[in-house]
Design a protein around this motif. Structure first.
Motif, PDB file in Angstrom:
ATOM      1  N   GLY A 219       0.830  -1.200   0.000  1.00 24.53           N
ATOM      2  CA  GLY A 219       0.000   0.000   0.000  1.00 24.53           C
ATOM      3  C   GLY A 219       0.866   1.253   0.000  1.00 24.53           C
TER       4      GLY A 219
ATOM      5  N   GLU B  34      10.544   3.586   6.712  1.00 15.01           N
ATOM      6  CA  GLU B  34      10.375   2.145   6.888  1.00 15.01           C
ATOM      7  C   GLU B  34      11.314   1.680   7.991  1.00 15.01           C
TER       8      GLU B  34
ATOM      9  N   LYS C  80       5.231  -7.372   4.120  1.00 15.96           N
ATOM     10  CA  LYS C  80       4.956  -8.816   4.049  1.00 15.96           C
ATOM     11  C   LYS C  80       5.384  -9.403   2.704  1.00 15.96           C
TER      12      LYS C  80
ATOM     13  N   PRO D  69       3.010 -13.291   0.468  1.00 16.03           N
ATOM     14  CA  PRO D  69       2.027 -13.684  -0.543  1.00 16.03           C
ATOM     15  C   PRO D  69       2.632 -14.595  -1.602  1.00 16.03           C
ATOM     16  N   SER D  70       1.809 -15.529  -2.076  1.00 12.86           N
ATOM     17  CA  SER D  70       2.269 -16.448  -3.111  1.00 12.86           C
ATOM     18  C   SER D  70       1.247 -16.570  -4.240  1.00 12.86           C
ATOM     19  N   LEU D  71       0.002 -16.188  -3.947  1.00 15.86           N
ATOM     20  CA  LEU D  71      -1.064 -16.310  -4.950  1.00 15.86           C
ATOM     21  C   LEU D  71      -1.372 -14.935  -5.507  1.00 15.86           C
TER      22      LEU D  71
ATOM     23  N   VAL E  23       8.882   5.153  12.772  1.00 12.17           N
ATOM     24  CA  VAL E  23       8.155   6.393  13.059  1.00 12.17           C
ATOM     25  C   VAL E  23       7.466   6.218  14.407  1.00 12.17           C
TER      26      VAL E  23
ATOM     27  N   ASP F 287       0.713   3.333   6.220  1.00  9.63           N
ATOM     28  CA  ASP F 287       0.606   1.956   5.691  1.00  9.63           C
ATOM     29  C   ASP F 287       0.826   0.982   6.855  1.00  9.63           C
TER      30      ASP F 287
ATOM     31  N   GLY G 100      -3.410  -3.446   4.215  1.00 11.54           N
ATOM     32  CA  GLY G 100      -4.307  -4.579   4.427  1.00 11.54           C
ATOM     33  C   GLY G 100      -5.211  -4.514   5.642  1.00 11.54           C
TER      34      GLY G 100
ATOM     35  N   GLY H 116      -4.616  -8.548   1.299  1.00 11.81           N
ATOM     36  CA  GLY H 116      -4.349  -9.225   0.035  1.00 11.81           C
ATOM     37  C   GLY H 116      -3.880  -8.197  -0.986  1.00 11.81           C
ATOM     38  N   ILE H 117      -3.114  -8.665  -1.961  1.00  9.63           N
ATOM     39  CA  ILE H 117      -2.473  -7.747  -2.911  1.00  9.63           C
ATOM     40  C   ILE H 117      -3.481  -6.863  -3.651  1.00  9.63           C
TER      41      ILE H 117
HETATM   42  C1  LIG Z   1       2.398 -15.397   5.161  1.00  5.37           C
HETATM   43  C2  LIG Z   1       1.520 -14.512   4.335  1.00  5.37           C
HETATM   44  C3  LIG Z   1       0.891 -15.018   3.213  1.00  5.37           C
HETATM   45  C4  LIG Z   1       0.081 -14.198   2.429  1.00  5.37           C
HETATM   46  N1  LIG Z   1      -0.457 -14.700   1.285  1.00  5.37           N
HETATM   47  C5  LIG Z   1      -1.082 -13.869   0.413  1.00  5.37           C
HETATM   48  C6  LIG Z   1      -1.405 -14.301  -0.892  1.00  5.37           C
HETATM   49  O1  LIG Z   1      -1.115 -15.443  -1.256  1.00  5.37           O
HETATM   50  N2  LIG Z   1      -2.022 -13.436  -1.745  1.00  5.37           N
HETATM   51  C7  LIG Z   1      -2.303 -12.145  -1.376  1.00  5.37           C
HETATM   52  O2  LIG Z   1      -2.858 -11.389  -2.198  1.00  5.37           O
HETATM   53  N3  LIG Z   1      -1.976 -11.691  -0.135  1.00  5.37           N
HETATM   54  C8  LIG Z   1      -1.364 -12.511   0.760  1.00  5.37           C
HETATM   55  N4  LIG Z   1      -0.955 -12.062   1.973  1.00  5.37           N
HETATM   56  C9  LIG Z   1      -1.360 -10.704   2.383  1.00  5.37           C
HETATM   57  C10 LIG Z   1      -0.508  -9.603   1.761  1.00  5.37           C
HETATM   58  O3  LIG Z   1       0.835  -9.934   1.895  1.00  5.37           O
HETATM   59  C11 LIG Z   1      -0.761  -8.316   2.507  1.00  5.37           C
HETATM   60  O4  LIG Z   1      -2.161  -8.015   2.556  1.00  5.37           O
HETATM   61  C12 LIG Z   1      -0.041  -7.117   1.903  1.00  5.37           C
HETATM   62  O5  LIG Z   1       1.251  -7.435   1.442  1.00  5.37           O
HETATM   63  C13 LIG Z   1       0.016  -6.069   3.001  1.00  5.37           C
HETATM   64  O6  LIG Z   1       0.536  -4.874   2.523  1.00  5.37           O
HETATM   65  P1  LIG Z   1       0.437  -3.575   3.418  1.00  5.37           P
HETATM   66  O7  LIG Z   1       0.407  -2.400   2.509  1.00  5.37           O
HETATM   67  O8  LIG Z   1      -0.676  -3.686   4.387  1.00  5.37           O
HETATM   68  O9  LIG Z   1       1.810  -3.490   4.202  1.00  5.37           O
HETATM   69  P2  LIG Z   1       2.621  -4.537   5.094  1.00  5.37           P
HETATM   70  O10 LIG Z   1       3.131  -5.602   4.232  1.00  5.37           O
HETATM   71  O11 LIG Z   1       1.879  -4.877   6.307  1.00  5.37           O
HETATM   72  O12 LIG Z   1       3.866  -3.627   5.463  1.00  5.37           O
HETATM   73  C14 LIG Z   1       3.781  -2.548   6.363  1.00  5.37           C
HETATM   74  C15 LIG Z   1       5.188  -1.970   6.464  1.00  5.37           C
HETATM   75  O13 LIG Z   1       5.134  -0.830   7.295  1.00  5.37           O
HETATM   76  C16 LIG Z   1       6.263  -0.836   8.166  1.00  5.37           C
HETATM   77  N5  LIG Z   1       5.873  -0.071   9.353  1.00  5.37           N
HETATM   78  C17 LIG Z   1       4.756  -0.248  10.091  1.00  5.37           C
HETATM   79  N6  LIG Z   1       4.716   0.664  11.080  1.00  5.37           N
HETATM   80  C18 LIG Z   1       5.831   1.422  10.946  1.00  5.37           C
HETATM   81  C19 LIG Z   1       6.342   2.528  11.676  1.00  5.37           C
HETATM   82  N7  LIG Z   1       5.706   3.049  12.736  1.00  5.37           N
HETATM   83  N8  LIG Z   1       7.507   3.096  11.266  1.00  5.37           N
HETATM   84  C20 LIG Z   1       8.164   2.580  10.179  1.00  5.37           C
HETATM   85  N9  LIG Z   1       7.717   1.510   9.464  1.00  5.37           N
HETATM   86  C21 LIG Z   1       6.562   0.956   9.843  1.00  5.37           C
HETATM   87  C22 LIG Z   1       6.488  -2.308   8.456  1.00  5.37           C
HETATM   88  O14 LIG Z   1       7.825  -2.552   8.856  1.00  5.37           O
HETATM   89  C23 LIG Z   1       6.171  -2.946   7.106  1.00  5.37           C
HETATM   90  O15 LIG Z   1       7.327  -3.023   6.297  1.00  5.37           O
HETATM   91  C24 LIG Z   1      -0.136 -12.840   2.793  1.00  5.37           C
HETATM   92  C25 LIG Z   1       0.500 -12.325   3.935  1.00  5.37           C
HETATM   93  C26 LIG Z   1       1.340 -13.139   4.694  1.00  5.37           C
HETATM   94  C27 LIG Z   1       2.067 -12.563   5.879  1.00  5.37           C
END
Ligand SMILES: Cc1cc2nc3c(=O)[nH]c(=O)nc-3n(C[C@H](O)[C@H](O)[C@H](O)COP(=O)(O)OP(=O)(O)OC[C@H]3O[C@@H](n4cnc5c(N)ncnc54)[C@H](O)[C@@H]3O)c2cc1C
Length: 495
Positions: free
Chosen positions: A15, A34, A42, A57-59, A252, A280, A466, A473-474
């Motif tokens: 995101g 970050e 993730k 994520p893998s799918l 942060v 995010d 997410g 999810g992506i």
């Molecule tokens: C094991 C696993 C399997 C998955 N399988 C799938 C799949 O097959 N298909 C699919 O579509 N989705 C899947 N997902 C879900 C998908 O990965 C997530 O929904 C998506 O990647 C989340 O993105 P996000 O933008 O929420 O950020 P996130 O990936 O949650 O990242 C947030 C980032 O913000 C940083 N952060 C947070 N707070 C702070 C702060 N205060 N200061 C500095 N940095 C900070 C964190 O370090 C992190 O790097 C899976 C997730 C996991 C864990």
């Protein structure tokens, strides 16, 4: 004179990266903070010995959302992301001994499963058509729309959805609906499993969520040629190309406010002023630690968290032809498994095991004749369970299950291993209690309680990722970033 807005983004998950690109394209000066040493959250990658693993994520579905983001990127960046449509969605190992490759083509899928189970082909065809109609009806409002703004929700084009809400079956559960449509337990289990795509239980989640199956079965399952992490790398490179500044290894700790307006943030004791903040972060983390003086909206105070996972990453000395890119070994008693995950809050002794082997498609991810196994089981979110006991016990259960289904020994083939469970997921990405998708969707009203992509209380604060609308999810995270862009431009358009 043109005003250049300054945007600070907290987190470089999917995101965060997508919003960075979207706002930099509008001329904003964008900084991404970050806490980790690199981007992706993730959606990350780890090397162990000669093996590379996608960590999360893998799918992949709806790759066009990534392509659309990259559409104006230079060719060398666009070419980092090469999605390929899969011929087979997944290889299923059912408890009754049936093993089947689920074809990607909907016609071949219904034919295959009708032959195997005796279920009428017309039932399966009707189901796939129905989830397609539901998606077409609901996605513009509930996924890509900003229904938290009344003026957007009540547009004439949305009236059809509002008048057809009863057709979404919000008060039936996914399992209830699926078991009324099908008589064979394998097909019911196959469609029930889509509840786990947002960390929910098919025995509680509303039947509306059966639309998730549409993405894989009608729109198609994809895999990028260079693995899932290539999504992160392509977006990161494009953001850099657009002039986005990344500040890594920097947590942060606070969002600065002046009355009801953001003025910047604090990271490593330094203040970084900005007009706009985009979070995010996990929404619970945001309110608890970064904005303790602000009361979170009701839906983001109550934690009905989604499930977490334990993942065993194994570098394997073998590359068995019996396994594909995606493989699922179902639990014999699915209801008991979800009861353990959401009610007893512990691991089930016969878990559904998902094995993702990226080296089947991205050959460079493992040496010749070997393979990289990402072995995942659903787990409850962390509420203080003894993971030091549960993780090795579950590992034993998984190995026993795989050995009996695959007919060869596993333990002696593992030459590299690392493991992450709910506490590590929280530590790595600050997702509360290691829940993968923020709150679960285990009730008919969950979608309405997700936090909007903007703050109603604080001017200049937006939310992506997410744990907020429309969900995890992506594709949904990318949808949240597009809504943030629209919201920001309402107030902060360079002119
Ligand atoms: C094991 C696993 C399997 C998955 N399988 C799938 C799949 O097959 N298909 C699919 O579509 N989705 C899947 N997902 C879900 C998908 O990965 C997530 O929904 C998506 O990647 C989340 O993105 P996000 O933008 O929420 O950020 P996130 O990936 O949650 O990242 C947030 C980032 O913000 C940083 N952060 C947070 N707070 C702070 C702060 N205060 N200061 C500095 N940095 C900070 C964190 O370090 C992190 O790097 C899976 C997730 C996991 C864990």
């Amino acid at each position: 004179m043109i005003q250049q807005y300054i945007t600070n983004i907290i987190g470089s998950g999917l995101g965060g990266l997508a919003v960075a690109i979207r706002l930099a394209r509008h001329g904003h000066k964008v900084r991404v903070f970050e806490k980790n040493p690199g981007p992706g959250g993730k959606l990350n990658s780890i090397d162990r010995g000669q093996y590379r693993f996608d960590t999360g994520p893998s799918l992949l579905t709806l790759p066009e959302l990534v392509e659309e983001l990259l559409s104006d990127a230079p060719e060398n960046i666009r070419s980092l992301f090469k999605p390929r449509k899969l011929d087979k969605i997944c290889k299923y190992y059912f408890p009754d001994g049936t093993v089947v490759d689920a074809p990607s083509d909907p016609e071949a899928f219904s034919r295959t499963f009708s032959c195997l189970t005796g279920e009428r082909k017309a039932n399966i065809d009707r189901y796939l058509k129905k989830v397609c109609e539901l998606y077409d009806l609901t996605a513009p409002v509930f996924i890509f729309g900003n229904f938290h703004r009344k003026e957007e929700l009540f547009q004439p084009k949305n009236l059809k959805v509002l008048f057809n809400l009863h057709r979404l079956n919000p008060f039936a559960t996914m399992h209830g609906y699926n078991s009324r449509r099908f008589s064979h337990r394998n097909i019911i289990q196959l469609f029930d499993r889509y509840a786990t795509y947002n960390g929910s239980s098919p025995y509680s989640a509303p039947a509306t969520l059966n639309v998730i199956a549409h993405l894989e079965h009608n729109k198609g399952a994809f895999f990028p040629e260079n693995g899932m992490f290539s999504i992160t790398m392509a977006l990161y490179e494009y953001a850099l190309h657009l002039g986005v500044e990344f500040i890594f290894n920097t947590y942060v700790s606070k969002i600065k406010l002046d009355g009801k307006k953001t003025t910047g943030l604090i990271a490593r004791d330094k203040e970084y002023g900005s007009d706009i903040i985009v979070s995010d972060c996990d929404v619970f983390h945001l309110y608890e630690y970064l904005l303790p003086e602000i009361k979170a909206p009701a839906g983001s105070r109550k934690k009905n968290l989604s499930s977490s996972a334990i993942i065993y990453y194994w570098g394997m000395k073998i590359d068995p032809p019996d396994l594909d890119l995606h493989n699922i070994f179902f639990a014999a008693d699915y209801r008991k498994e979800f009861n353990c995950l959401f009610k007893k809050m512990t691991m089930y002794s016969d878990p559904t095991v998902y094995i993702f082997i990226s080296s089947k498609a991205a050959r460079k991810d493992a040496p010749e004749g070997k393979s990289n196994w990402f072995v995942m089981v659903n787990a409850p979110y962390d509420n203080g369970q003894d993971w030091n006991e549960l993780i090795p016990q579950t590992r034993k259960n998984i190995i026993n299950k795989l050995e009996s289904r695959l007919g060869f020994s596993i333990q002696d083939k593992i030459e590299q291993e690392f493991i992450i469970g709910p506490p590590e997921i929280e530590k790595n990405t600050l997702s509360t209690a290691g829940a993968l998708y923020g709150n679960s969707s285990n009730s008919a009203s969950s979608a309405f309680y997700r936090h909007p992509n903007f703050s109603k209380k604080i001017k200049g604060l937006y939310l992506t990722g997410g744990s907020v609308h429309p969900g995890g999810g992506i594709p949904l995270c990318l949808a949240s970033a597009a809504i943030v862009e629209k919201e920001v431009l309402r107030e902060y358009k360079n002119s």
